[in-house]
Write a protein that holds these residues in place. Sequence first.
Motif, short mmCIF file in Angstrom:
data_model
loop_
_atom_site.label_atom_id
_atom_site.label_comp_id
_atom_site.label_asym_id
_atom_site.label_seq_id
_atom_site.Cartn_x
_atom_site.Cartn_y
_atom_site.Cartn_z
N VAL A 7 -22.76 -74.13 34.27
CA VAL A 7 -22.18 -74.09 32.87
C VAL A 7 -23.02 -74.68 31.86
CG1 VAL A 7 -19.51 -74.32 33.67
CG2 VAL A 7 -20.93 -76.25 33.31
N LEU A 23 -29.51 -71.17 19.53
CA LEU A 23 -28.08 -71.15 20.01
C LEU A 23 -27.40 -70.11 19.33
CD1 LEU A 23 -27.44 -75.07 20.39
CD2 LEU A 23 -27.52 -73.36 22.19
N ARG A 24 -26.50 -69.09 19.70
CA ARG A 24 -25.91 -68.30 18.67
C ARG A 24 -25.14 -68.80 17.74
NH1 ARG A 24 -21.40 -64.17 21.44
NH2 ARG A 24 -23.41 -63.18 22.08
N PRO A 40 -25.05 -76.07 26.42
CA PRO A 40 -23.97 -75.28 27.16
C PRO A 40 -24.63 -74.01 27.59
CG PRO A 40 -23.45 -75.49 24.99
CD PRO A 40 -24.75 -76.26 25.31
N ASP A 42 -24.34 -70.75 27.18
CA ASP A 42 -23.48 -69.62 26.53
C ASP A 42 -24.38 -68.36 26.39
OD1 ASP A 42 -21.50 -71.43 26.11
OD2 ASP A 42 -22.45 -72.15 24.16
N GLU A 43 -23.41 -67.22 26.25
CA GLU A 43 -23.94 -65.76 26.30
C GLU A 43 -24.79 -65.89 24.72
OE1 GLU A 43 -22.73 -61.27 25.61
OE2 GLU A 43 -21.36 -62.52 26.88
N THR A 45 -27.78 -67.68 24.02
CA THR A 45 -28.50 -68.55 24.07
C THR A 45 -29.84 -68.08 24.46
OG1 THR A 45 -26.97 -69.98 24.53
CG2 THR A 45 -29.11 -70.61 24.82
#
Length: 129
Positions: A7, A23-24, A40, A42-43, A45
Amino acid sequence: AAPAGAVAFGVKHTEGVSVDVLLRGRAEPEAVPAAGSRWPLDEGTVLRFSMSRASSEVNDNKVTVSFFAEGGKPINQAGVFLTGVGISLDVDADQDGVVEKNSPNKASWAWGPEGHGAILLVSCDKEFP
C-alpha cells in the motif's frame, strides 16, 4: 510491479542519483532525499530518476524501492544499479587541426577565415519508420 498487499513505497538512493516522485494531480514532483521517505502506492504515481554526473566505475550508483503493507510492515524490495555515461562532442573548434576537449571556442561559432566553432550535419530523417 509492486507485490500483492503493498500500500506504500519508500525510496533510497546513492548520492550520484536524483530521484523525484510525481503524484497524480500534483503539478510539481517531490524530490526524494537520499535517506528516503514513504508515499502511498497509488495508480498514476511515477518514480523518476536520473544521474547528475558520469560514473567512476560500472554500477556505482543504486536506487532501492521498498514496498510496505498496511501498518508499515515491509514486504519486499526492488533495486536497480546505475552507470552514468558521460558524452562529449570534441571538435577542432578553432580549426587548427587539433581536437581539444576544453577548447574555449567550443561554445560559440564565428564565420570567416578567422572563424571558429564546429559545423554539424545531422541526419534527422526516419530511416526505418
